[in-house]
Scaffold this motif. Structure first.
Motif, PDB file in Angstrom:
ATOM      1  N   LYS A 121       1.166  10.623   4.440  1.00  0.00           N
ATOM      2  CA  LYS A 121       1.643   9.364   5.015  1.00  0.00           C
ATOM      3  C   LYS A 121       0.854   8.187   4.465  1.00  0.00           C
ATOM      4  O   LYS A 121       1.406   7.109   4.199  1.00  0.00           O
ATOM      5  CB  LYS A 121       1.517   9.401   6.544  1.00  0.00           C
ATOM      6  N   GLY A 122      -0.450   8.386   4.298  1.00  0.00           N
ATOM      7  CA  GLY A 122      -1.283   7.336   3.729  1.00  0.00           C
ATOM      8  C   GLY A 122      -0.889   7.008   2.300  1.00  0.00           C
ATOM      9  O   GLY A 122      -0.853   5.840   1.905  1.00  0.00           O
ATOM     10  N   LEU A 123      -0.582   8.037   1.512  1.00  0.00           N
ATOM     11  CA  LEU A 123      -0.147   7.806   0.140  1.00  0.00           C
ATOM     12  C   LEU A 123       1.172   7.042   0.102  1.00  0.00           C
ATOM     13  O   LEU A 123       1.367   6.146  -0.737  1.00  0.00           O
ATOM     14  CB  LEU A 123       0.007   9.137  -0.604  1.00  0.00           C
ATOM     15  N   LEU A 124       2.070   7.382   0.994  1.00  0.00           N
ATOM     16  CA  LEU A 124       3.370   6.716   1.013  1.00  0.00           C
ATOM     17  C   LEU A 124       3.237   5.247   1.374  1.00  0.00           C
ATOM     18  O   LEU A 124       4.061   4.422   0.952  1.00  0.00           O
ATOM     19  CB  LEU A 124       4.302   7.427   2.010  1.00  0.00           C
ATOM     20  N   MET A 125       2.207   4.892   2.142  1.00  0.00           N
ATOM     21  CA  MET A 125       1.995   3.490   2.492  1.00  0.00           C
ATOM     22  C   MET A 125       1.692   2.642   1.264  1.00  0.00           C
ATOM     23  O   MET A 125       1.932   1.428   1.271  1.00  0.00           O
ATOM     24  CB  MET A 125       0.850   3.368   3.502  1.00  0.00           C
ATOM     25  N   HIS A 126       1.164   3.246   0.209  1.00  0.00           N
ATOM     26  CA  HIS A 126       0.925   2.490  -1.022  1.00  0.00           C
ATOM     27  C   HIS A 126       2.235   2.024  -1.648  1.00  0.00           C
ATOM     28  O   HIS A 126       2.235   1.104  -2.482  1.00  0.00           O
ATOM     29  CB  HIS A 126       0.156   3.346  -2.029  1.00  0.00           C
ATOM     30  N   PHE A 127       3.338   2.665  -1.263  1.00  0.00           N
ATOM     31  CA  PHE A 127       4.661   2.279  -1.750  1.00  0.00           C
ATOM     32  C   PHE A 127       5.471   1.600  -0.640  1.00  0.00           C
ATOM     33  O   PHE A 127       6.697   1.617  -0.670  1.00  0.00           O
ATOM     34  CB  PHE A 127       5.410   3.514  -2.264  1.00  0.00           C
TER      35      PHE A 127
END
Length: 218
Positions: A150-156
């Motif tokens: 979820k944290g990685l997806l927040m970068h997008f």
């Protein structure tokens, strides 16, 4: 919320469990907040990962963030498009915090720090995101894939399509260059990856050799 109502200090510091604070952190946070009149300041911690899996997984977060996003633009640009952050360390000016009551406006999407920074900028307040440079260290022993993804997806910006396009450009795009064009052209992306991994490893106090070796797996 009750603790905030009872607090009487001029600043609020929120950190997650497992965080180690370095000497001089509070003085630096207060100084930076005063000098630039910040409403919120977020620090991205230095990850101390134990075990092969954690060492392989967690550097991906720093690699994506620093490759895709110029952190300096968080403070220099008033646009909420340039928003990032880490829940591991959030430092607030108490006056701004009480005015906006950010925690009541933000959903459960992780990491909330990105949404907090975005909300602050939408209200025309200043925010900043910096690398901790060992002032804050996060000891990682286990990998929580659900929250990490979820944290990685927040970068997008929580846009799955944008994340998919990035993956397609990075992986199949490189293979297409190898198949369609001359192999010598691979020296350009390989060189960019090599230099960026080294640079990001030194910026985040990670092992540069691990960054290079783990890159194909990541």
């Amino acid at each position: 919320a009750k603790l905030i109502e009872q607090a009487t200090g001029e600043y609020y510091l929120f950190i997650t469990p497992g965080i180690t604070i370095g000497q001089g952190l509070l003085n630096n946070l207060i100084f930076r907040t005063k000098v630039f009149n910040l409403a919120v300041l977020s620090l991205i911690p230095t990850y101390n990962a134990s075990g092969f899996l954690a060492q392989c997984v967690y550097p991906i977060n720093d690699f994506l963030l620093l490759n895709l996003f110029p952190l300096r633009l968080v403070r220099l640009s008033n646009s909420p498009v340039f928003a990032a952050g880490s829940n591991d360390c959030l430092f607030f000016d108490a006056g701004y915090y009480k005015q906006l009551i950010w925690n009541d406006k933000i959903s459960d999407v992780l990491p909330a720090a990105t949404e907090i920074v975005k909300q602050a900028k939408q209200q025309q307040f200043k925010a900043e995101v910096l690398l901790a440079n060992k002032f804050i260290q996060n000891e990682i022993t286990q990998v929580d894939f659900r929250n990490f993804s979820k944290g990685l997806l927040m970068h997008f910006s929580n846009n799955s399509i944008a994340a998919l396009i990035y993956v397609l450009l990075v992986v199949p795009g490189t293979l297409a260059v190898l198949i369609i064009f001359e192999p010598v052209l691979l020296t350009l992306p390989a060189g960019l990856i090599f230099m960026s991994r080294l640079m990001i490893a030194f910026m985040t106090s990670q092992n540069p050799l691990h960054g290079l070796l783990y890159h194909p797996l990541q």
